[in-house]
Enzyme design. Sequence first.
Site, PDB file in Angstrom:
ATOM      1  N   ARG A  42     -46.922 -19.905 -15.924  1.00  0.00           N
ATOM      2  CA  ARG A  42     -47.175 -21.234 -16.478  1.00  0.00           C
ATOM      3  C   ARG A  42     -46.582 -22.352 -15.630  1.00  0.00           C
ATOM      4  O   ARG A  42     -47.209 -23.399 -15.451  1.00  0.00           O
ATOM      5  CB  ARG A  42     -46.637 -21.304 -17.908  1.00  0.00           C
ATOM      6  CG  ARG A  42     -47.379 -20.371 -18.855  1.00  0.00           C
ATOM      7  CD  ARG A  42     -46.986 -20.591 -20.288  1.00  0.00           C
ATOM      8  NE  ARG A  42     -47.712 -19.690 -21.181  1.00  0.00           N
ATOM      9  CZ  ARG A  42     -47.639 -19.728 -22.492  1.00  0.00           C
ATOM     10  NH1 ARG A  42     -46.868 -20.628 -23.091  1.00  0.00           N
ATOM     11  NH2 ARG A  42     -48.327 -18.871 -23.226  1.00  0.00           N
ATOM     12  N   ASP A 150     -45.779 -32.313 -33.407  1.00  0.00           N
ATOM     13  CA  ASP A 150     -45.635 -31.244 -32.424  1.00  0.00           C
ATOM     14  C   ASP A 150     -44.880 -31.807 -31.223  1.00  0.00           C
ATOM     15  O   ASP A 150     -44.882 -33.015 -30.995  1.00  0.00           O
ATOM     16  CB  ASP A 150     -47.004 -30.703 -31.984  1.00  0.00           C
ATOM     17  CG  ASP A 150     -46.916 -29.289 -31.426  1.00  0.00           C
ATOM     18  OD1 ASP A 150     -47.184 -28.332 -32.172  1.00  0.00           O
ATOM     19  OD2 ASP A 150     -46.553 -29.139 -30.236  1.00  0.00           O
TER      20      ASP A 150
END
Length: 279
Positions: A42, A150
């Site tokens: 990632r 979030d």
Amino acid sequence: MNRPLIKEYSFSGEEYDELRRIIGDRVGIALSDGKRDLVYSRVSRRLRARGLSSFAEYLALLRRGDEEELAELVNAMTTNVTQFFREAHHFEYLMSRMLPEVIGEGSRDKVIRIWSAGCSSGEEPYSIAIVLAEFLDRHPGWKGEVWATDVDGAILRQAEEGVYSIDRLKQVSRDRLRRFFLKGSGPNEGKARVGKTLRDLVQFERVNLIEKWPVRNRFDAIFCRNVIIYFDRSHKGQVVEGFSEHLRPVGHLFLGHSESLHGLTNRYRLIGQTIYRLR
């Protein structure tokens, strides 16, 4: 014969340890030794995006306090797997038990408030909003609010857009699709967009659960499902204790199917399958 994978960048144990410390300090995610390949996969995308040639250069960038890149790192490391009406028993309980109890309390401001903490791409808060809208139809004079938060800014923008492929709406009944979604056509064929009824109920905001929360009201329920499982023990306790301070006296906390409050706090009692209530 299979050839061994040749990695694009070298990635030492020391570099991994520093990266997971930064990630842990920033968002409370606890990364084990076994997550090293995941982190490499990632974060290497961020190296390419920034035109960097090594993890050492990337870490130097983070050490200089590049807030934009720190936010991108958080986005890269946040797992966003969700669906509409996931863990359906929670929504059944919300409609049949919790919301009628809230109405039955009587003296209050007649606003039902629910927090979706770790809302990902929006399926959870919109599912809550569907249940809330249907319930409010039968109780004129009451209003509802869903606060959806979030830590990942990119996924929040996607959630606010509220556009989903039809195959991601399989758990939504045909009647609900007709009422609450707009069917796409032309270039949007095969997609649907959340309609105004749900949009009016949901407000999105970026919130990091291990930092100070901009909470303005107490909530009747907090959904924080499949979020604290990624935190270390200290941050798990910090978050669930914090939730207890922002719930109404008979407020509910909904966790994910593999999460538990055992050993973390004594502020709640278990009343159903991963459904907790303030003591």
